[in-house]
Structure formats: structure tokens, C-alpha cells
Write a protein that holds these residues in place. Structure first.
Motif, PDB file in Angstrom:
ATOM      1  N   LEU A 103       1.262 -10.758   0.044  1.00 54.71           N
ATOM      2  CA  LEU A 103       1.405  -9.746   0.880  1.00 54.71           C
ATOM      3  C   LEU A 103       1.654 -10.213   2.162  1.00 54.71           C
ATOM      4  CD1 LEU A 103      -2.161  -7.864   0.453  1.00 54.71           C
ATOM      5  CD2 LEU A 103      -0.073  -7.038  -0.195  1.00 54.71           C
ATOM      6  N   ALA A 104       2.491  -9.225   2.990  1.00 56.96           N
ATOM      7  CA  ALA A 104       3.113  -9.730   4.334  1.00 56.96           C
ATOM      8  C   ALA A 104       2.748  -8.477   5.271  1.00 56.96           C
ATOM      9  CB  ALA A 104       4.586 -10.003   4.351  1.00 56.96           C
ATOM     10  N   TRP A 105       2.635  -8.704   6.555  1.00 53.61           N
ATOM     11  CA  TRP A 105       2.468  -7.481   7.563  1.00 53.61           C
ATOM     12  C   TRP A 105       3.198  -7.836   8.794  1.00 53.61           C
ATOM     13  CZ3 TRP A 105      -1.222 -11.292   5.801  1.00 53.61           C
ATOM     14  CH2 TRP A 105      -1.932 -11.813   6.505  1.00 53.61           C
ATOM     15  N   LYS A 124       4.352  -5.710  -0.057  1.00 54.33           N
ATOM     16  CA  LYS A 124       3.720  -6.526  -1.359  1.00 54.33           C
ATOM     17  C   LYS A 124       4.943  -6.801  -2.073  1.00 54.33           C
ATOM     18  CE  LYS A 124       0.317  -5.485  -4.950  1.00 54.33           C
ATOM     19  NZ  LYS A 124      -0.360  -4.461  -5.679  1.00 54.33           N
ATOM     20  N   LYS A 125       4.668  -8.014  -2.487  1.00 56.35           N
ATOM     21  CA  LYS A 125       5.666  -8.883  -3.770  1.00 56.35           C
ATOM     22  C   LYS A 125       5.282  -8.292  -5.074  1.00 56.35           C
ATOM     23  CE  LYS A 125       8.357 -12.612  -3.975  1.00 56.35           C
ATOM     24  NZ  LYS A 125       8.756 -13.826  -3.399  1.00 56.35           N
ATOM     25  N   TYR A 126       6.299  -7.541  -5.692  1.00 53.63           N
ATOM     26  CA  TYR A 126       6.270  -7.370  -7.102  1.00 53.63           C
ATOM     27  C   TYR A 126       7.517  -8.175  -7.469  1.00 53.63           C
ATOM     28  CZ  TYR A 126       3.968  -2.922  -5.547  1.00 53.63           C
ATOM     29  OH  TYR A 126       3.062  -2.137  -4.927  1.00 53.63           O
ATOM     30  N   GLY A 127       6.714  -9.084  -8.423  1.00 46.22           N
ATOM     31  CA  GLY A 127       7.640  -9.783  -9.054  1.00 46.22           C
ATOM     32  C   GLY A 127       8.537 -10.917  -7.922  1.00 46.22           C
ATOM     33  N   ASN A 128       9.647 -10.632  -8.053  1.00 45.25           N
ATOM     34  CA  ASN A 128      10.590 -11.315  -6.950  1.00 45.25           C
ATOM     35  C   ASN A 128      10.812 -10.335  -5.654  1.00 45.25           C
ATOM     36  OD1 ASN A 128      10.651 -13.924  -8.412  1.00 45.25           O
ATOM     37  ND2 ASN A 128      12.516 -12.953  -9.652  1.00 45.25           N
ATOM     38  N   ASP A 129      10.652  -9.390  -6.009  1.00 45.99           N
ATOM     39  CA  ASP A 129      10.933  -8.144  -4.737  1.00 45.99           C
ATOM     40  C   ASP A 129       9.986  -7.778  -3.853  1.00 45.99           C
ATOM     41  OD1 ASP A 129      13.499  -8.051  -6.092  1.00 45.99           O
ATOM     42  OD2 ASP A 129      12.781  -6.518  -7.384  1.00 45.99           O
ATOM     43  N   TRP A 130       9.975  -7.897  -2.821  1.00 42.11           N
ATOM     44  CA  TRP A 130       9.274  -7.273  -1.393  1.00 42.11           C
ATOM     45  C   TRP A 130       9.279  -5.744  -1.477  1.00 42.11           C
ATOM     46  CZ3 TRP A 130       5.224  -9.724   0.465  1.00 42.11           C
ATOM     47  CH2 TRP A 130       5.258 -11.196   0.584  1.00 42.11           C
ATOM     48  N   LYS A 131       8.226  -4.961  -1.511  1.00 39.77           N
ATOM     49  CA  LYS A 131       8.415  -3.726  -1.326  1.00 39.77           C
ATOM     50  C   LYS A 131       7.521  -3.305  -0.013  1.00 39.77           C
ATOM     51  CE  LYS A 131      10.777  -2.499  -4.992  1.00 39.77           C
ATOM     52  NZ  LYS A 131      11.992  -1.588  -4.846  1.00 39.77           N
ATOM     53  N   ILE A 132       7.986  -2.030   0.618  1.00 33.18           N
ATOM     54  CA  ILE A 132       7.149  -1.585   1.775  1.00 33.18           C
ATOM     55  C   ILE A 132       6.088  -0.909   1.302  1.00 33.18           C
ATOM     56  CG2 ILE A 132       7.219  -0.206   3.721  1.00 33.18           C
ATOM     57  CD1 ILE A 132      10.274  -1.011   4.129  1.00 33.18           C
ATOM     58  N   GLU A 133       4.767  -1.024   1.362  1.00 30.99           N
ATOM     59  CA  GLU A 133       3.612  -0.288   1.392  1.00 30.99           C
ATOM     60  C   GLU A 133       2.888   0.678   2.067  1.00 30.99           C
ATOM     61  OE1 GLU A 133       1.721  -0.197  -1.760  1.00 30.99           O
ATOM     62  OE2 GLU A 133       3.487  -1.631  -2.723  1.00 30.99           O
ATOM     63  N   GLN A 134       3.173   0.359   3.279  1.00 32.04           N
ATOM     64  CA  GLN A 134       2.778   1.043   4.455  1.00 32.04           C
ATOM     65  C   GLN A 134       3.782   0.842   5.688  1.00 32.04           C
ATOM     66  OE1 GLN A 134      -0.756   0.354   6.977  1.00 32.04           O
ATOM     67  NE2 GLN A 134      -1.335   2.492   6.290  1.00 32.04           N
ATOM     68  N   TYR A 135       4.185   2.014   6.238  1.00 35.57           N
ATOM     69  CA  TYR A 135       4.916   1.830   7.526  1.00 35.57           C
ATOM     70  C   TYR A 135       4.248   2.917   8.504  1.00 35.57           C
ATOM     71  CZ  TYR A 135       8.727   0.836  10.902  1.00 35.57           C
ATOM     72  OH  TYR A 135       9.405   0.243  11.815  1.00 35.57           O
ATOM     73  N   VAL A 136       3.882   2.150   9.602  1.00 38.84           N
ATOM     74  CA  VAL A 136       3.456   3.256  10.881  1.00 38.84           C
ATOM     75  C   VAL A 136       4.417   3.116  12.087  1.00 38.84           C
ATOM     76  CG1 VAL A 136       1.460   3.638  12.531  1.00 38.84           C
ATOM     77  CG2 VAL A 136       1.012   2.537  10.017  1.00 38.84           C
ATOM     78  N   LEU A 137       4.820   4.326  12.143  1.00 38.71           N
ATOM     79  CA  LEU A 137       5.866   4.291  13.705  1.00 38.71           C
ATOM     80  C   LEU A 137       4.958   5.039  14.887  1.00 38.71           C
ATOM     81  CD1 LEU A 137       8.587   4.246  14.644  1.00 38.71           C
ATOM     82  CD2 LEU A 137       8.975   6.597  13.863  1.00 38.71           C
ATOM     83  N   SER A 138       5.199   4.268  15.853  1.00 33.53           N
ATOM     84  CA  SER A 138       4.383   4.890  17.106  1.00 33.53           C
ATOM     85  C   SER A 138       5.543   4.814  18.262  1.00 33.53           C
ATOM     86  CB  SER A 138       3.055   3.919  17.362  1.00 33.53           C
ATOM     87  OG  SER A 138       2.505   3.819  16.263  1.00 33.53           O
ATOM     88  N   MET A 139       5.324   5.853  19.214  1.00 33.91           N
ATOM     89  CA  MET A 139       5.949   5.947  20.345  1.00 33.91           C
ATOM     90  C   MET A 139       5.105   4.934  21.305  1.00 33.91           C
ATOM     91  SD  MET A 139       7.214   9.738  20.604  1.00 33.91           S
ATOM     92  CE  MET A 139       8.450   9.497  21.837  1.00 33.91           C
ATOM     93  N   THR A 140       5.868   4.249  21.982  1.00 31.11           N
ATOM     94  CA  THR A 140       5.276   3.621  23.010  1.00 31.11           C
ATOM     95  C   THR A 140       5.338   4.270  24.154  1.00 31.11           C
ATOM     96  OG1 THR A 140       7.182   2.393  23.814  1.00 31.11           O
ATOM     97  CG2 THR A 140       6.104   1.412  22.270  1.00 31.11           C
ATOM     98  N   ILE A 141       3.995   3.879  25.036  1.00 31.37           N
ATOM     99  CA  ILE A 141       3.994   4.826  26.371  1.00 31.37           C
ATOM    100  C   ILE A 141       3.601   3.576  27.514  1.00 31.37           C
ATOM    101  CG2 ILE A 141       2.376   6.481  27.444  1.00 31.37           C
ATOM    102  CD1 ILE A 141       1.792   7.658  24.866  1.00 31.37           C
ATOM    103  N   PRO A 142       4.554   3.533  28.446  1.00 34.88           N
ATOM    104  CA  PRO A 142       4.254   2.737  29.602  1.00 34.88           C
ATOM    105  C   PRO A 142       2.804   3.204  30.279  1.00 34.88           C
ATOM    106  CG  PRO A 142       6.408   3.254  29.853  1.00 34.88           C
ATOM    107  CD  PRO A 142       5.586   4.262  28.433  1.00 34.88           C
ATOM    108  N   ASN A 143       1.950   2.049  30.431  1.00 34.27           N
ATOM    109  CA  ASN A 143       0.760   2.346  31.020  1.00 34.27           C
ATOM    110  C   ASN A 143       0.652   3.019  32.074  1.00 34.27           C
ATOM    111  OD1 ASN A 143      -0.602   0.831  29.141  1.00 34.27           O
ATOM    112  ND2 ASN A 143      -0.424  -1.027  30.261  1.00 34.27           N
ATOM    113  N   SER A 144       1.920   3.019  33.099  1.00 31.46           N
ATOM    114  CA  SER A 144       2.024   3.497  34.374  1.00 31.46           C
ATOM    115  C   SER A 144       2.201   5.134  34.022  1.00 31.46           C
ATOM    116  CB  SER A 144       3.285   3.166  35.121  1.00 31.46           C
ATOM    117  OG  SER A 144       4.603   3.286  34.407  1.00 31.46           O
ATOM    118  N   LEU A 145       2.663   5.665  32.829  1.00 33.73           N
ATOM    119  CA  LEU A 145       2.823   6.828  32.665  1.00 33.73           C
ATOM    120  C   LEU A 145       1.517   7.583  31.412  1.00 33.73           C
ATOM    121  CD1 LEU A 145       6.571   6.749  31.674  1.00 33.73           C
ATOM    122  CD2 LEU A 145       5.517   7.526  34.100  1.00 33.73           C
TER     123      LEU A 145
END
Length: 170
Positions: A103-105, A124-145
Motif C-alpha cells: 500500500l501507498a498513500w 494498492k499494488k496488484y502484482g506489479n501494478d499500482w492502482k489508485i484505490e481512493q482519491y480525495v480532491l479538496s479546494m484549499t482555503i487560505p486561513n485569512s479567507l
């Protein structure tokens, strides 16, 4: 004394080889993530979804965006077909690999049409191949905003919170 020295040398070599393996895996994962983002930018549907596992989950920036692989493919297909998916370029990335190398994160800062976003996920590694198991996309918000952004989203998200709380209590 000679046995201890041999053991120390052997241990040092083993640690060095393990570290080299981890670096190699991190580079491989780096290339896969870059290829994945590039596939979206070039609307290469097959490559993009081929780098995800069939059990993967994609979580988008909107609170309602929680897709399994099949649902995400259905959502994304019209964008890819029109030649207008999304274009994310990693500007910073951190990759971590489990001790057993199965596994990698990662987390990454992205340059996007929404300005800076953060992506994070699990592979996650399947044999010789890494596959994306989960992806989380977030917008960043500057603390000042953060206060202004909170005010902008309060009405819509208060309503969503009511719906989710009713759903949870059933």
C-alpha cells in the motif's frame, strides 16, 4: 567480534537495499500519478480509468461527490467525450509506502482551474501494478479567507447537513 562486524555489515546492506526499493516505488507512484493527471488533461478516458482499481472511490470537492468507480466513470465520460475534462498539475507531492510495500498513500498540492487544490489518496499494488484505490480532491482555503468562505457556503451546506442528519438517523 568478527561475527558482530559481519552482522552489522549485512544489516547495513539490507537497510540500504530496502531504502533503495522504497525510493524506486515512490518514483513509480510519482510517475503513475503524473500519468493519471495528464490522461485527464488529454481526455484519455481509458488510461485515466485504467490507473484506478475497479473498487476505487473518488471523493470530489462538493460534499455530495462520493463516487465508486462505476459511478465516477459515468459522471466523467461526458466530459472526456467532449474533450474537456480537467487539468491538474502536481506542484508538491508526498508519498509514503507501507512496510510490506503493498500500500501507498500520498498527498499533493495541485495547480488547477480552481487555483490550488489538495489531492490525497491511497494506492494498492496488484502484482506489479499500482492502482489508485481512493482519491480525495479538496479546494484549499487560505486561513485569512475562511470566514468569508464559510459565509458563502452556509445556506447551501446547512440545508445539506439537515438532509444528511435525517438520513443518518433513519
Amino acid at each position: 567480534m568478527k561475527k558482530i562486524l559481519i552482522l552489522l555489515v549485512f544489516s547495513a546492506l539490507s537497510i540500504s537495499l530496502y531504502a533503495q526499493q522504497i525510493i524506486k516505488m515512490e518514483r513509480e507512484i510519482q510517475l503513475i500519478l503524473d500519468k493519471w493527471h495528464l490522461a485527464a488533461a488529454h481526455t484519455d478516458f481509458e488510461t485515466y480509468f485504467g490507473l484506478m482499481s475497479p473498487s476505487s472511490v473518488f471523493i470530489g470537492t462538493d460534499a455530495t461527490e462520493h463516487w465508486n468507480y462505476t459511478a465516477f466513470k459515468a459522471f466523467a465520460k461526458p466530459y472526456f467525450d467532449k474533450g474537456k475534462a480537467w487539468s491538474f498539475t502536481a506542484v508538491e507531492r508526498h508519498i509514503y509506502v507501507s512496510v510490506d510495500s503493498s500500500l501507498a498513500w500520498f498527498d499533493e498540492l495541485l495547480s488547477t482551474q480552481m487555483k490550488i487544490c489538495r489531492g490525497s489518496g491511497v494506492m494498492k499494488k496488484y502484482g506489479n501494478d499500482w492502482k489508485i484505490e481512493q482519491y480525495v480532491l479538496s479546494m484549499t482555503i487560505p486561513n485569512s479567507l475562511s470566514n468569508e468562505v464559510t459565509q458563502l457556503k452556509t445556506k447551501e451546506e446547512d440545508e445539506l447537513l439537515k438532509q444528511l442528519s435525517v438520513k443518518e438517523n433513519k
